[in-house]
Scaffold this motif. Structure first.
Motif, PDB file in Angstrom:
ATOM      1  N   ALA A  86       0.705  -1.195   0.160  1.00 41.50           N
ATOM      2  CA  ALA A  86       0.003  -0.102  -0.043  1.00 41.50           C
ATOM      3  C   ALA A  86       0.983   1.317  -0.033  1.00 41.50           C
ATOM      4  N   GLY A  87       2.218   1.023   0.126  1.00 45.43           N
ATOM      5  CA  GLY A  87       3.045   2.369  -0.421  1.00 45.43           C
ATOM      6  C   GLY A  87       3.206   2.802  -1.656  1.00 45.43           C
ATOM      7  N   ARG A  88       3.801   4.021  -1.728  1.00 40.76           N
ATOM      8  CA  ARG A  88       3.976   4.376  -3.207  1.00 40.76           C
ATOM      9  C   ARG A  88       5.418   5.190  -3.191  1.00 40.76           C
ATOM     10  N   PHE A  89       5.984   5.381  -4.412  1.00 43.08           N
ATOM     11  CA  PHE A  89       7.095   5.940  -4.523  1.00 43.08           C
ATOM     12  C   PHE A  89       6.937   7.296  -3.304  1.00 43.08           C
ATOM     13  N   ASN A  90       6.017   8.138  -3.497  1.00 38.14           N
ATOM     14  CA  ASN A  90       5.913   9.190  -2.903  1.00 38.14           C
ATOM     15  C   ASN A  90       5.262   9.155  -1.347  1.00 38.14           C
ATOM     16  N   GLY A  91       5.221   7.822  -0.742  1.00 37.94           N
ATOM     17  CA  GLY A  91       4.845   8.111   0.627  1.00 37.94           C
ATOM     18  C   GLY A  91       3.715   7.257   0.829  1.00 37.94           C
ATOM     19  N   PRO A  92       2.561   7.469   0.834  1.00 38.31           N
ATOM     20  CA  PRO A  92       1.913   8.702   0.594  1.00 38.31           C
ATOM     21  C   PRO A  92       2.195   9.705   1.795  1.00 38.31           C
ATOM     22  N   ALA A  93       2.322  10.974   1.807  1.00 32.23           N
ATOM     23  CA  ALA A  93       2.432  11.807   3.012  1.00 32.23           C
ATOM     24  C   ALA A  93       1.386  12.082   3.760  1.00 32.23           C
ATOM     25  N   GLU A  94       0.199  11.995   3.072  1.00 34.92           N
ATOM     26  CA  GLU A  94      -1.220  12.201   3.933  1.00 34.92           C
ATOM     27  C   GLU A  94      -1.883  11.101   3.847  1.00 34.92           C
ATOM     28  N   GLY A  95      -3.097  11.228   4.809  1.00 35.91           N
ATOM     29  CA  GLY A  95      -4.217   9.873   4.484  1.00 35.91           C
ATOM     30  C   GLY A  95      -4.168   9.422   5.994  1.00 35.91           C
ATOM     31  N   GLU A  96      -5.213   8.625   6.153  1.00 38.78           N
ATOM     32  CA  GLU A  96      -5.358   8.099   7.468  1.00 38.78           C
ATOM     33  C   GLU A  96      -4.209   6.798   7.455  1.00 38.78           C
ATOM     34  N   VAL A  97      -3.742   6.687   8.599  1.00 31.88           N
ATOM     35  CA  VAL A  97      -2.790   5.652   8.835  1.00 31.88           C
ATOM     36  C   VAL A  97      -3.305   4.210   8.454  1.00 31.88           C
ATOM     37  N   ARG A  99      -5.414   3.410   6.515  1.00 30.69           N
ATOM     38  CA  ARG A  99      -5.719   2.893   5.461  1.00 30.69           C
ATOM     39  C   ARG A  99      -4.321   2.646   4.547  1.00 30.69           C
ATOM     40  N   SER A 100      -3.345   2.735   5.022  1.00 31.86           N
ATOM     41  CA  SER A 100      -1.909   2.767   4.302  1.00 31.86           C
ATOM     42  C   SER A 100      -1.270   1.519   5.000  1.00 31.86           C
ATOM     43  N   GLY A 101      -0.818   0.744   3.987  1.00 31.05           N
ATOM     44  CA  GLY A 101       0.156  -0.229   4.797  1.00 31.05           C
ATOM     45  C   GLY A 101       1.394  -0.150   5.218  1.00 31.05           C
ATOM     46  N   GLU A 102       1.837   1.038   5.204  1.00 31.75           N
ATOM     47  CA  GLU A 102       2.902   1.800   5.382  1.00 31.75           C
ATOM     48  C   GLU A 102       2.631   2.671   6.666  1.00 31.75           C
ATOM     49  N   ALA A 103       2.776   2.280   7.906  1.00 29.90           N
ATOM     50  CA  ALA A 103       1.990   2.764   8.987  1.00 29.90           C
ATOM     51  C   ALA A 103       2.753   4.213   9.157  1.00 29.90           C
ATOM     52  N   ARG A 104       3.741   4.845   8.612  1.00 30.01           N
ATOM     53  CA  ARG A 104       4.373   6.103   8.940  1.00 30.01           C
ATOM     54  C   ARG A 104       5.013   6.738   7.471  1.00 30.01           C
ATOM     55  N   TYR A 105       4.907   7.825   7.453  1.00 26.61           N
ATOM     56  CA  TYR A 105       5.611   8.620   6.296  1.00 26.61           C
ATOM     57  C   TYR A 105       7.043   8.913   6.824  1.00 26.61           C
ATOM     58  N   TYR A 106       8.049   8.447   5.929  1.00 27.13           N
ATOM     59  CA  TYR A 106       9.325   8.433   6.286  1.00 27.13           C
ATOM     60  C   TYR A 106      10.009   9.235   5.509  1.00 27.13           C
ATOM     61  N   ASP A 107       9.478   9.594   4.521  1.00 27.46           N
ATOM     62  CA  ASP A 107      10.346  10.250   3.332  1.00 27.46           C
ATOM     63  C   ASP A 107      10.745  11.846   4.233  1.00 27.46           C
ATOM     64  N   GLU A 108      10.302  12.415   4.728  1.00 24.08           N
ATOM     65  CA  GLU A 108      10.361  13.599   5.432  1.00 24.08           C
ATOM     66  C   GLU A 108       9.429  13.886   6.584  1.00 24.08           C
ATOM     67  N   PHE A 109       9.714  14.918   7.450  1.00 23.02           N
ATOM     68  CA  PHE A 109       8.816  15.355   8.434  1.00 23.02           C
ATOM     69  C   PHE A 109       7.909  16.443   8.021  1.00 23.02           C
ATOM     70  N   GLU A 114       1.414  11.814  14.067  1.00 18.19           N
ATOM     71  CA  GLU A 114       0.781  10.723  14.069  1.00 18.19           C
ATOM     72  C   GLU A 114       1.211  10.137  12.687  1.00 18.19           C
ATOM     73  N   ARG A 115       1.442  10.992  11.614  1.00 16.11           N
ATOM     74  CA  ARG A 115       1.646  10.349  10.197  1.00 16.11           C
ATOM     75  C   ARG A 115       3.157  10.086  10.363  1.00 16.11           C
ATOM     76  N   CYS A 116       4.154  10.702  10.621  1.00 17.19           N
ATOM     77  CA  CYS A 116       5.590  10.621  10.531  1.00 17.19           C
ATOM     78  C   CYS A 116       6.062  10.060  11.841  1.00 17.19           C
TER      79      CYS A 116
END
Length: 675
Positions: A86-97, A99-109, A114-116
């Motif tokens: 459920a990840g993508r090349f760009n994160g995703p940066a936003e959205g409900e945690v 709903r994403s297989g990647e539970a945090r956005y780790y590209d940047e803060f 909650e997301r990062c």
């Protein structure tokens, strides 16, 4: 006079003290701000490129050092990073945690804790801001299968991301100022992306200086669509000889038990391997990419101090045709399986195939062509000697290297050990295989292990010292070392045995190391010895001879070939299923072993069934044939292994999913054959 009004400092005329005070305040504020805000900020670029492999436009993200465009003379190493489910090349940066297989956005803060995650510095951009390195992220997006990436488990569209990786590297090397060579490349990934990092690194060790895995999936079904097969990485560790690797394991990760098996296996394989186990202090121990700094510092170390190409290497590949370390292998394989290269070096190699890992039979009726690297003198005649290991048959011929110094060999999928030498070359001793004096040894049994030594070099060897070392603490080697006399050129030696014993009833395979010392050089070989130690007798089980069984994912499935009456008859193909104490709704299949002459174990099959634990792992179930001439009333003694789930109550993350724990049972039982 100095007046503070509406948070603005107003200075009176000729007030030197106030001006000096203001200067001090501003200096302190500047220092505080400099500490709070990084002076350098990484550059994040999202681009697209056309892929010849996929015949479509693909997305990529590049994270560049802050001064990348200010120093056109500089070139940088690259960490290629692969996202998870459920990840993508760009994160995703936003959205409900949730709903994403990647539970945090780790590209940047991005300001969202909650997301990062709680640590605003534990991300890619912060790392690149402080290091001269580029991070390149591909997009595992497959439209028809999203949120599941990479077209694996199962392979539905034949989108081979392993084929895409070299093209992705060429794109990055062409469009960015990289150090475009093996010593300046690494791969890393999380979860399914961690599996892809293992898969890419195991397939292309010659393109990389190191590889790392954040909480990786330990196994998936991969390969060409028509030949896809379950690929467990705990059995593929020797692909990483010469390639440093590192793994992160979370204490509450739902994949922890699978990754612990990899961790334990790799520590016995003489690899450049390290692991880091983290607890609740890092993202609560959950399944994630955390402590990015230590993981990527590992890569930076090997960018600065890369390892040389290994003197000898090993490789397992799921594809029928592949290239590794400038060796090309082609075959006409039409069924799923693996091609295995062992002990590859200038003096020769060993090649064999397996229908599954770790102990499947060879792929039958196979033609294989191997072309070596350009490591031989061009246009030179060599003597080729080969041993067909199972039959102990030795044959000789002459081969001539081509204008590039490459040698071709043609063979089969049966285990074959090949030597190459010139007249006047020294002898070269290899361990081709080993034999045991006891079939299916159990815990406590004293068994004699006899290595088969093969002199495939150009001359006799007068004296060889043999030393056997246990890689497992619970394995005892009673005869540690011995010296044997002369082995003639082209001869075999199988007379020397070592007594060993397992002291651990839960040990399936003992890991040992054989060290050979002769002519002033030392060589080592790793071997595994299976042990069969039942913990209990299985009383309640089902014989599937064309019967339906109720599986976790496949539900009602017909298994076996026979009349379906649940009784083993001569000529039938049967599998054995049982229930678990915690799950009475599903049937769990056994991996079967026997030394009974009325079961042809060399022709056995393996069935792969899904599991409800999101891990990608599968349940292996043997299918064996009762020989048609088996007498009525004959009892076949089996040893079996099966796993069943023990669902824990440890929350994995905000998905609300649970950790998945399993237990392995080792049992004995008997099946009575009736006509």
């Amino acid at each position: 006079m100095m007046i503070l009004k509406n948070s603005v400092i107003i200075l009176g005329k000729n007030n030197g003290y106030a001006r000096r005070l203001l200067a001090g305040v501003l200096l302190v504020a500047a220092c505080i701000n400099a500490y709070a805000q990084p002076a350098r900020k990484a550059i994040i670029e999202d681009r697209t490129h056309y892929s010849e492999v996929f015949r479509e436009t693909r997305n990529v993200r590049l994270i560049l050092p802050p001064d990348y465009y200010q120093h056109p003379e500089r070139r940088y190493p690259v960490i290629y990073y692969f996202h998870g489910n459920a990840g993508r090349f760009n994160g995703p940066a936003e959205g409900e945690v949730s709903r994403s297989g990647e539970a945090r956005y780790y590209d940047e803060f991005n300001g969202n804790y909650e997301r990062c995650g709680p640590d605003s510095l534990d991300n890619f951009a912060t790392y690149v801001a402080g290091h001269d390195v580029i991070i390149a992220k591909w997009d595992g997006y497959v439209p028809a299968q999203y949120p599941r990436p990479y077209d694996i488990a199962p392979v539905k569209e034949d989108r081979q991301f392993t084929d895409y990786f070299p093209e992705f590297v060429r794109y990055v090397d062409t469009h960015y100022r990289t150090r475009a060579y093996r010593e300046a490349r690494a791969v890393s990934g999380l979860s399914m992306g961690g599996f892809m990092s293992m898969l890419v690194a195991s397939k292309y060790p010659h393109l990389l200086s190191s590889a790392s895995f954040f909480c990786p999936s330990a196994s998936f079904t991969v390969g060409p669509k028509a030949l896809q097969i379950y690929t467990p990485f705990k059995e593929m560790g020797r692909n990483f000889v010469g390639l440093p690797i590192r793994m992160h394991l979370g204490s509450k990760d739902f994949l922890r038990q699978h990754d612990q098996e990899i961790d334990q296996a790799y520590k016995t394989l003489e690899l450049n391997y390290e692991s880091w186990h983290y607890g609740i202090g890092y993202f609560r121990g959950f399944h994630n990419a955390v402590n990015i700094q230590s993981q990527f510092d590992f890569h930076m170390h090997y960018f600065r101090m890369p390892l040389a190409k290994p003197e000898k290497w090993h490789h397992i590949d799921v594809f029928p045709n592949f290239s590794v370390w400038n060796y090309d292998v082609k075959s006409d394989r039409k069924i799923p399986g693996f091609t295995i290269l062992d002990d590859v070096r200038r003096e020769g190699f060993s090649l064999h195939t397996k229908q599954w890992l770790p102990d499947g039979p060879a792929v039958p009726n196979l033609a294989v062509n191997l072309t070596s690297d350009s490591i031989y003198p061009p246009n030179t005649r060599f003597e080729l000697i080969q041993l067909e290991v199972t039959s102990r048959k030795i044959s000789r011929t002459s081969v001539t290297s081509d204008a590039k110094g490459r040698i071709q060999w043609n063979g089969t999928g049966l285990q074959t050990n090949v030597g190459l030498y010139l007249t006047g070359d020294a002898g070269h001793i290899t361990m081709a295989t080993y034999t045991l004096d006891r079939q299916m040894p159990a815990v406590g049994d004293i068994v004699t292990l006899s290595p088969l030594l093969f002199n495939k070099g150009g001359a006799a060897v007068d004296s060889i010292r043999m030393e056997l070392i246990a890689q497992d603490e619970e394995v005892e080697v009673m005869d540690v070392a011995t010296t044997i006399g002369k082995i003639a050129q082209g001869a075999l030696h199988e007379k020397t045995g070592f007594k060993i014993r397992s002291r651990n009833a839960n040990l399936d395979r003992a890991k040992l190391k054989l060290i050979l010392t002769y002519n002033g050089k030392k060589d080592q070989f790793l071997l595994e010895v299976p042990f069969y130690s039942p913990q209990s007798t299985l009383v309640n089980f089902k014989i599937a001879d064309g019967q339906n069984v109720n599986l976790e994912q496949e539900k009602q499935t017909r298994v076996g070939e026979g009349n379906g009456n649940g009784i083993a008859n001569p000529g039938e193909w049967i599998s054995i299923f049982t229930k678990s104490d915690l799950d009475s709704l599903h049937d769990f299949g056994l991996q079967l072993y026997t030394k009974d002459p009325y079961v042809a174990m060399s022709n056995r099959r393996m069935l792969f069934f899904g599991r409800n634990d999101w891990s990608g792992a599968q349940r292996l179930t043997s299918q064996v044939q009762i020989r048609p001439d088996c007498p009525d009333g004959h009892e076949i003694a089996f040893y079996g292994i099966y796993e069943y789930p023990k669902t824990g109550n440890t929350r994995r993350d905000s998905h609300g999913a649970h950790s998945f724990i399993r237990e392995t049972k080792r049992v004995s039982f008997k099946v009575k054959v009736k006509k």
